[in-house]
Design a protein around this motif. Sequence first.
Motif, PDB file in Angstrom:
ATOM      1  N   ALA A  74       0.820  -1.211   0.000  1.00  0.00           N
ATOM      2  CA  ALA A  74       0.000   0.000   0.000  1.00  0.00           C
ATOM      3  C   ALA A  74       0.853   1.259   0.000  1.00  0.00           C
ATOM      4  CB  ALA A  74      -0.934  -0.007   1.210  1.00  0.00           C
ATOM      5  N   ILE A  75       1.885   1.282   0.824  1.00  0.00           N
ATOM      6  CA  ILE A  75       2.721   2.475   0.939  1.00  0.00           C
ATOM      7  C   ILE A  75       3.471   2.750  -0.360  1.00  0.00           C
ATOM      8  CG2 ILE A  75       4.755   3.410   2.123  1.00  0.00           C
ATOM      9  CD1 ILE A  75       3.771   1.995   4.651  1.00  0.00           C
ATOM     10  N   LEU A  76       3.798   1.691  -1.107  1.00  0.00           N
ATOM     11  CA  LEU A  76       4.572   1.842  -2.341  1.00  0.00           C
ATOM     12  C   LEU A  76       3.708   1.929  -3.589  1.00  0.00           C
ATOM     13  CD1 LEU A  76       7.461  -0.699  -1.627  1.00  0.00           C
ATOM     14  CD2 LEU A  76       7.472   1.785  -1.338  1.00  0.00           C
ATOM     15  N   SER A  77       2.386   1.953  -3.431  1.00  0.00           N
ATOM     16  CA  SER A  77       1.495   1.897  -4.589  1.00  0.00           C
ATOM     17  C   SER A  77       1.250   3.281  -5.175  1.00  0.00           C
ATOM     18  CB  SER A  77       0.169   1.228  -4.205  1.00  0.00           C
ATOM     19  OG  SER A  77       0.369  -0.134  -3.942  1.00  0.00           O
ATOM     20  N   PHE A  78       2.255   3.790  -5.858  1.00  0.00           N
ATOM     21  CA  PHE A  78       2.149   5.064  -6.563  1.00  0.00           C
ATOM     22  C   PHE A  78       1.940   4.799  -8.052  1.00  0.00           C
ATOM     23  CE2 PHE A  78       4.621   5.951  -2.795  1.00  0.00           C
ATOM     24  CZ  PHE A  78       4.181   7.190  -2.378  1.00  0.00           C
ATOM     25  N   GLY A  79       1.597   5.873  -8.775  1.00  0.00           N
ATOM     26  CA  GLY A  79       1.640   5.815 -10.229  1.00  0.00           C
ATOM     27  C   GLY A  79       0.391   5.336 -10.917  1.00  0.00           C
ATOM     28  N   GLY A  80      -0.766   5.425 -10.261  1.00  0.00           N
ATOM     29  CA  GLY A  80      -1.988   5.007 -10.930  1.00  0.00           C
ATOM     30  C   GLY A  80      -2.064   3.489 -11.068  1.00  0.00           C
ATOM     31  N   PRO A  81      -3.044   2.981 -11.812  1.00  0.00           N
ATOM     32  CA  PRO A  81      -3.253   1.529 -11.913  1.00  0.00           C
ATOM     33  C   PRO A  81      -2.019   0.766 -12.375  1.00  0.00           C
ATOM     34  CG  PRO A  81      -5.097   2.721 -12.886  1.00  0.00           C
ATOM     35  CD  PRO A  81      -4.051   3.747 -12.572  1.00  0.00           C
ATOM     36  N   ALA A  82      -1.324   1.288 -13.392  1.00  0.00           N
ATOM     37  CA  ALA A  82      -0.157   0.566 -13.907  1.00  0.00           C
ATOM     38  C   ALA A  82       0.921   0.442 -12.841  1.00  0.00           C
ATOM     39  CB  ALA A  82       0.388   1.278 -15.147  1.00  0.00           C
ATOM     40  N   GLY A  83       1.187   1.534 -12.130  1.00  0.00           N
ATOM     41  CA  GLY A  83       2.197   1.494 -11.085  1.00  0.00           C
ATOM     42  C   GLY A  83       1.809   0.587  -9.945  1.00  0.00           C
ATOM     43  N   GLN A  84       0.536   0.603  -9.556  1.00  0.00           N
ATOM     44  CA  GLN A  84       0.075  -0.220  -8.446  1.00  0.00           C
ATOM     45  C   GLN A  84       0.121  -1.703  -8.793  1.00  0.00           C
ATOM     46  OE1 GLN A  84      -3.657   1.729  -8.246  1.00  0.00           O
ATOM     47  NE2 GLN A  84      -2.716   3.613  -7.520  1.00  0.00           N
ATOM     48  N   ILE A  85      -0.289  -2.038 -10.011  1.00  0.00           N
ATOM     49  CA  ILE A  85      -0.210  -3.428 -10.457  1.00  0.00           C
ATOM     50  C   ILE A  85       1.243  -3.870 -10.510  1.00  0.00           C
ATOM     51  CG2 ILE A  85      -0.637  -4.976 -12.413  1.00  0.00           C
ATOM     52  CD1 ILE A  85      -3.159  -3.257 -12.973  1.00  0.00           C
ATOM     53  N   ALA A  86       2.126  -2.948 -10.938  1.00  0.00           N
ATOM     54  CA  ALA A  86       3.555  -3.264 -11.001  1.00  0.00           C
ATOM     55  C   ALA A  86       4.103  -3.585  -9.621  1.00  0.00           C
ATOM     56  CB  ALA A  86       4.312  -2.084 -11.613  1.00  0.00           C
ATOM     57  N   VAL A  87       3.774  -2.758  -8.642  1.00  0.00           N
ATOM     58  CA  VAL A  87       4.255  -2.971  -7.282  1.00  0.00           C
ATOM     59  C   VAL A  87       3.728  -4.295  -6.732  1.00  0.00           C
ATOM     60  CG1 VAL A  87       4.049  -2.135  -4.902  1.00  0.00           C
ATOM     61  CG2 VAL A  87       4.587  -0.532  -6.748  1.00  0.00           C
ATOM     62  N   MET A  88       2.454  -4.545  -6.917  1.00  0.00           N
ATOM     63  CA  MET A  88       1.855  -5.770  -6.393  1.00  0.00           C
ATOM     64  C   MET A  88       2.470  -7.003  -7.052  1.00  0.00           C
ATOM     65  SD  MET A  88      -2.219  -6.524  -5.893  1.00  0.00           S
ATOM     66  CE  MET A  88      -2.485  -4.777  -6.147  1.00  0.00           C
ATOM     67  N   HIS A  89       2.657  -6.942  -8.361  1.00  0.00           N
ATOM     68  CA  HIS A  89       3.241  -8.067  -9.084  1.00  0.00           C
ATOM     69  C   HIS A  89       4.648  -8.351  -8.572  1.00  0.00           C
ATOM     70  CE1 HIS A  89       5.348 -10.045 -12.467  1.00  0.00           C
ATOM     71  NE2 HIS A  89       4.200 -10.636 -12.663  1.00  0.00           N
ATOM     72  N   ARG A  90       5.409  -7.304  -8.387  1.00  0.00           N
ATOM     73  CA  ARG A  90       6.807  -7.492  -7.970  1.00  0.00           C
ATOM     74  C   ARG A  90       6.899  -8.085  -6.575  1.00  0.00           C
ATOM     75  NH1 ARG A  90      11.750  -3.357  -9.133  1.00  0.00           N
ATOM     76  NH2 ARG A  90      13.364  -4.434  -7.959  1.00  0.00           N
ATOM     77  N   ILE A  91       6.069  -7.599  -5.656  1.00  0.00           N
ATOM     78  CA  ILE A  91       6.162  -8.063  -4.268  1.00  0.00           C
ATOM     79  C   ILE A  91       5.457  -9.398  -4.075  1.00  0.00           C
ATOM     80  CG2 ILE A  91       5.498  -7.557  -1.887  1.00  0.00           C
ATOM     81  CD1 ILE A  91       5.917  -4.592  -2.509  1.00  0.00           C
ATOM     82  N   ILE A  92       4.219  -9.499  -4.542  1.00  0.00           N
ATOM     83  CA  ILE A  92       3.398 -10.678  -4.249  1.00  0.00           C
ATOM     84  C   ILE A  92       3.781 -11.873  -5.111  1.00  0.00           C
ATOM     85  CG2 ILE A  92       1.048 -11.575  -4.159  1.00  0.00           C
ATOM     86  CD1 ILE A  92       1.688  -9.459  -2.046  1.00  0.00           C
ATOM     87  N   VAL A  93       4.055 -11.628  -6.407  1.00  0.00           N
ATOM     88  CA  VAL A  93       4.348 -12.732  -7.330  1.00  0.00           C
ATOM     89  C   VAL A  93       5.835 -13.084  -7.322  1.00  0.00           C
ATOM     90  CG1 VAL A  93       4.257 -13.502  -9.743  1.00  0.00           C
ATOM     91  CG2 VAL A  93       2.393 -12.131  -8.795  1.00  0.00           C
ATOM     92  N   GLU A  94       6.696 -12.078  -7.511  1.00  0.00           N
ATOM     93  CA  GLU A  94       8.111 -12.355  -7.709  1.00  0.00           C
ATOM     94  C   GLU A  94       8.880 -12.528  -6.405  1.00  0.00           C
ATOM     95  OE1 GLU A  94       9.709  -9.353 -10.218  1.00  0.00           O
ATOM     96  OE2 GLU A  94       8.272  -9.693 -11.827  1.00  0.00           O
ATOM     97  N   GLU A  95       8.613 -11.653  -5.454  1.00  0.00           N
ATOM     98  CA  GLU A  95       9.397 -11.691  -4.219  1.00  0.00           C
ATOM     99  C   GLU A  95       8.859 -12.717  -3.234  1.00  0.00           C
ATOM    100  OE1 GLU A  95      10.046  -8.751  -0.419  1.00  0.00           O
ATOM    101  OE2 GLU A  95      10.123  -7.839  -2.399  1.00  0.00           O
ATOM    102  N   LYS A  96       7.562 -12.616  -2.894  1.00  0.00           N
ATOM    103  CA  LYS A  96       6.985 -13.492  -1.880  1.00  0.00           C
ATOM    104  C   LYS A  96       6.511 -14.828  -2.439  1.00  0.00           C
ATOM    105  CE  LYS A  96       7.557 -10.784   1.619  1.00  0.00           C
ATOM    106  NZ  LYS A  96       8.456 -11.176   2.735  1.00  0.00           N
ATOM    107  N   LYS A  97       6.206 -14.847  -3.749  1.00  0.00           N
ATOM    108  CA  LYS A  97       5.699 -16.063  -4.396  1.00  0.00           C
ATOM    109  C   LYS A  97       4.442 -16.600  -3.701  1.00  0.00           C
ATOM    110  CE  LYS A  97      10.051 -17.572  -6.472  1.00  0.00           C
ATOM    111  NZ  LYS A  97      10.770 -16.303  -6.240  1.00  0.00           N
TER     112      LYS A  97
END
Length: 464
Positions: free
Chosen positions: A32-55
């Motif tokens: 939530a704290i890193l979710s800047f940049g509108g929908p594209a930025g928020q999806i990017a942040v979520m994808h990176r943390i939830i999918v790639e980092e935390k799996k």
Amino acid sequence: MTDLTANTKPKPEMYTHGVSFNEAFIVWLRVAILSFGGPAGQIAVMHRIIVEEKKWISEGRFLHALNYCMLLPGPEAQQLATYIGWLLHRTAGGLMAGGLFVLPGVIAIMALSYVYAAYGNVGFIEALFFGLKAAVLAIVVQAVVRVGKRALRNWVMISIAAAAFVGIFFFAVPFPVIIIAAGIIGFAGARIGRSEFAAIGHGGSANAAVIDSMLGDAMPEHVKPNSARTLRVTVVWLALWLVPVAGLLIGLGPNHVFSQIAIFFSKMAMVTFGGAYAVLAYVAQQAADYYHWVTPREMLDGLGMAETTPGPLIMVVQFVGFMAAFRDASGLPPMLAATLGGLLATWVTFAPCFLWIFAGAPYIETMRGNKALAGALSAITAAVVGVILNLSIWFALHTLFRQTFEVRRFGFAFDAPVLSSVDTPALFLAIAAAIAVFRFKVGMLAVLAASCVAGIALRLTGVI
């Protein structure tokens, strides 16, 4: 837990995937704290943390959930967080993930609204986020590349994504038309057995994502469709959403500013298909020209707040509700009325989002095994990549250029940059952030922090 009448926080021993509720809370707060940049930025942040980092969730399931959320009215990124939180920790997890996703934005925009109402500008605070936007641009591009590599796995999917991008960016084809067309193409392709439309695999090895591993053998009760539970969830969330609206109408009358805020933003919550970008022009026109809650210049200032603070871009509604009640306090202290007006606008905008997820997600999960529907969603996934690319370019245009102009001829309908208005500091910061992200693999938090410091330095030195 099967619905909102059950315990709101499951016991740790109920989890079969090993991710505790407390751990999820910390991670969703970070998202939530890193979710800047509108929908594209928020999806990017979520994808990176939830999918790639935390799996926690696989690429296939992430895109499957995103497809559904893109079809819903309301902010797709917030609804995607709610969906994944629900998969992981049931209703409590969905409430936590979806609620935390908007909480930083609520706090930030409320604080900025106080400053705006009291002093008339938030110039220094906007400068604080100047560098942040440039960094987010690099993260958005990285997300498009990564998701595209996974989703666009053959020439058919590449063609669908390209057609979606050209249609929505250059010709302003309505978002629902693009998604419906892609779904029909994918459904038909899968029905006739075309391998290009096979669903994206979601893993089954020892390294598979935790949610996919959890759901692979025995589907938990909360993921299974249940008509009685769906009815209970629907009744509860409709009541939470609409009972306050009805109470304001009955108690204050239809002409009171609180009633007008409740009705207008409730209607808006039903028509925001395609995310915030699709409805902002309508909100701006109605708020400025019809209700006279804000001036066009103030609407742009509010949009600037929403663009440079965490959370969905549609959070601009809180600023509009704040200013509306501030100017028509109806006997209350203006700042108190403004606070209530801003929170009311936020509530009626986001309450429906939880309804769509909690009522619909179990049925969407069952579609993962249907080849024809999986084909339709695979094609929609490709179209969504084109849509995200469109949002990314829109964000880049408004980050790197101070002015744009409309192109409206020969069937074209898009915004083009005024090249002479290039924002040189923003351009250099964006290039530096992109080099850090793509070339040196610098972590997202470090890039965001460095860019934020750079923005403040540029302000203090008079460059911006």
